[in-house]
Design an enzyme around this catalytic site. Structure first.
Site, short mmCIF file in Angstrom:
data_model
loop_
_atom_site.label_atom_id
_atom_site.label_comp_id
_atom_site.label_asym_id
_atom_site.label_seq_id
_atom_site.Cartn_x
_atom_site.Cartn_y
_atom_site.Cartn_z
N HIS A 140 0.83 -1.23 0.00
CA HIS A 140 0.00 0.00 0.00
C HIS A 140 0.86 1.27 0.00
CE1 HIS A 140 -3.30 -2.73 1.42
NE2 HIS A 140 -2.29 -3.25 2.11
N SER A 261 15.36 21.81 -15.40
CA SER A 261 14.16 22.61 -15.62
C SER A 261 14.59 23.93 -16.23
CB SER A 261 13.45 22.85 -14.29
OG SER A 261 12.65 24.01 -14.38
N LYS A 267 16.35 21.78 -10.15
CA LYS A 267 15.64 20.57 -10.54
C LYS A 267 16.47 19.61 -11.40
CE LYS A 267 11.63 19.79 -10.57
NZ LYS A 267 10.32 20.25 -10.94
N GLU A 274 9.62 8.95 -16.64
CA GLU A 274 8.22 9.35 -16.85
C GLU A 274 7.72 8.94 -18.24
OE1 GLU A 274 9.63 13.35 -15.25
OE2 GLU A 274 7.46 13.52 -15.11
#
Ligand code: ARG
Length: 442
Positions: A140, A261, A267, A274
């Site tokens: 979970h 970024s 970043k 992704e």
């Protein structure tokens, strides 16, 4: 009509397969005395010339000629003249396209197989390096029990091994040759289907001509195996996205497989992960699309089936890309051993070890032990500490028989070392699996 009908824009990717099929067919026609040897030789040379024209980017594809089959045949006429007209004896574009497409899919199955084994090797290397590094295991996405980094990596090896076995299984089943089924009914010419099947690396000719020209199961099996594989890649990519976040810091992805970024200088984004996570969308989409195209089609060939190729090409390209990117990321990434270990000890991850100790040493029924452990977890929570930080007095206030020995099982290293059951997370077991897979993948 030309715009909706033509497939040359995409089926030119099967040019090499089309030419291989034609060469096999021409040689067979000559061997059977259906065409003479001189014509067959002209066809062979002409087809090789065309292949090198296509490979060299010198071939003029024509939309008016609809598809790769007619483009090649028309060019053959220009190159060798009249004998070209005899090539289509005893065959049809229906068995031709089924053969070409099978050959193309078969190559992809082999490429995916190789891509999977490269990825598995990268995972096994990660597992070997960190066979005894502890990390939290989750259910979970809540901390459950400590596991080892090696064990987590090897879980993916098992998943990708099943993908490989699906791919190999599909290859075995699909390896029957449609060529010679002709339009749908077979042919009156004395063709030798064993000969063409063998020349093209098939195990045997397909046994029913109607089925041979209308079957696209091989493409669907590829897409469904590809979908499951892409789903596995997506799950792994999701873990890498989570693990590389500032909140987790379980892994550091290499600069080669991350991006910056344009506005936030701090970043480092896991874009490759992704994108791999997202590839399942188009791959499973292709599976649904082709299944829907095929559903309800009467035997034998219908032009609907021309819609099979773009789906398969796109799925194959993107699966190969995802496999290669994942392999690169896994090879390059470094697991942060300290962060993993620090996280492993949080969330009362050794509560099960405590309950098991109460059963083993004090002879308590497991349900009672579960209850006592629950009280100790609540106590630690109230004191804002972890289980090993409780004092023996604290422990004994919940159950007076608890002794100092209990602290041995509360450490995460002891916890994982004790999970020695077959398939368990103990470093010893992980190393056995690593050795098994290293041998299998060598
Ligand atoms: N371009 C066609 C396809 O991809 C080849 C087969 C055409 N057959 C026919 N009977 N029109 O399916």
């Amino acid at each position: 009509m030309e715009a909706i009908n033509a497939s040359i824009g995409f089926d030119k990717r099967m040019a090499a397969q089309d030419i291989a099929g034609s060469r096999a067919h021409a040689a067979m026609l000559a061997a059977q005395g259906i065409i003479d040897a001189k014509d067959a030789e002209a066809m062979r040379e002409g087809l090789l010339t065309i292949l090198s024209e296509i490979e060299g980017g010198k071939f003029q594809f024509s939309t008016a000629l609809e598809d790769i089959h007619m483009n090649v045949e028309a060019r053959l006429k220009e190159v060798i003249g009249e004998p070209a007209g005899r090539l289509h004896t005893g065959r049809s574009r229906n068995d031709q396209v089924a053969t070409d497409f099978k050959l193309w899919v078969r190559d992809q199955l082999d490429a995916v197989d190789a891509g999977l084994s490269a990825l598995m090797r990268a995972l096994v290397d990660q597992a070997e390096a960190g066979a005894d590094w502890v990390m939290p295991g989750f259910t979970h996405l809540q901390v459950a029990q400590p596991v080892t980094w090696g064990h987590h990596m090897m879980a993916y090896v098992e998943m990708f091994a099943r993908d490989r076995s699906r791919i190999r299984d599909a290859r075995t089943r699909m390896n029957e040759c449609p060529l010679g089924a002709a339009a749908l009914a077979g042919t009156s010419f004395p063709i030798d289907r064993e000969m063409t099947a063998k020349a093209l690396g098939f195990d045997r000719p397909a046994a029913n001509s109607l089925d041979a020209v209308s079957d696209r199961d091989f493409a669907l099996e590829f897409l469904s195996a590809a979908s499951i594989c892409a789903m596995h890649l997506s799950r792994m990519a999701e873990e890498l996205v989570i693990w590389s976040s500032a909140q987790f810091r379980f892994v550091t992805l290499s600069d080669r497989f991350s991006t910056g970024s344009s506005i936030m200088p701090q970043k480092k984004n896991p874009d490759a992960a992704e994108l791999i996570r997202a590839k399942i969308g188009r791959i499973f989409g292709a599976n649904v699309a082709l299944m829907t195209v095929m559903k309800g089609l009467p035997l034998a060939y219908s032009k609907d089936m021309q819609e099979d190729k773009e789906q398969v090409f796109d799925a194959a390209d993107n699966l190969m890309l995802a496999l290669a990117a994942m392999e690169g990321m896994v090879k390059d990434m470094s697991a942060n051993r300290e962060s993993l270990e620090a996280a492993a000890a949080t969330g009362f991850s050794t509560a099960t070890d405590l309950a098991d100790w109460l059963v083993r040493v004090l002879g308590m029924p497991f349900r009672d032990a579960h209850h006592v452990t629950g009280s100790l977890v609540a106590m630690a929570e109230a004191k804002a500490c972890d289980l090993p930080d409780l004092s023996l007095d604290d422990m004994q206030s919940v159950h007076s028989d608890i002794t100092r020995d209990v602290f041995d099982v509360l450490g995460v290293h002891n916890s994982v070392a004790s999970r020695l059951s077959y398939g368990g997370t103990a470093p010893e077991r992980v190393r056995e699996q690593v050795a098994r897979w290293k041998e299998a993948l060598a």
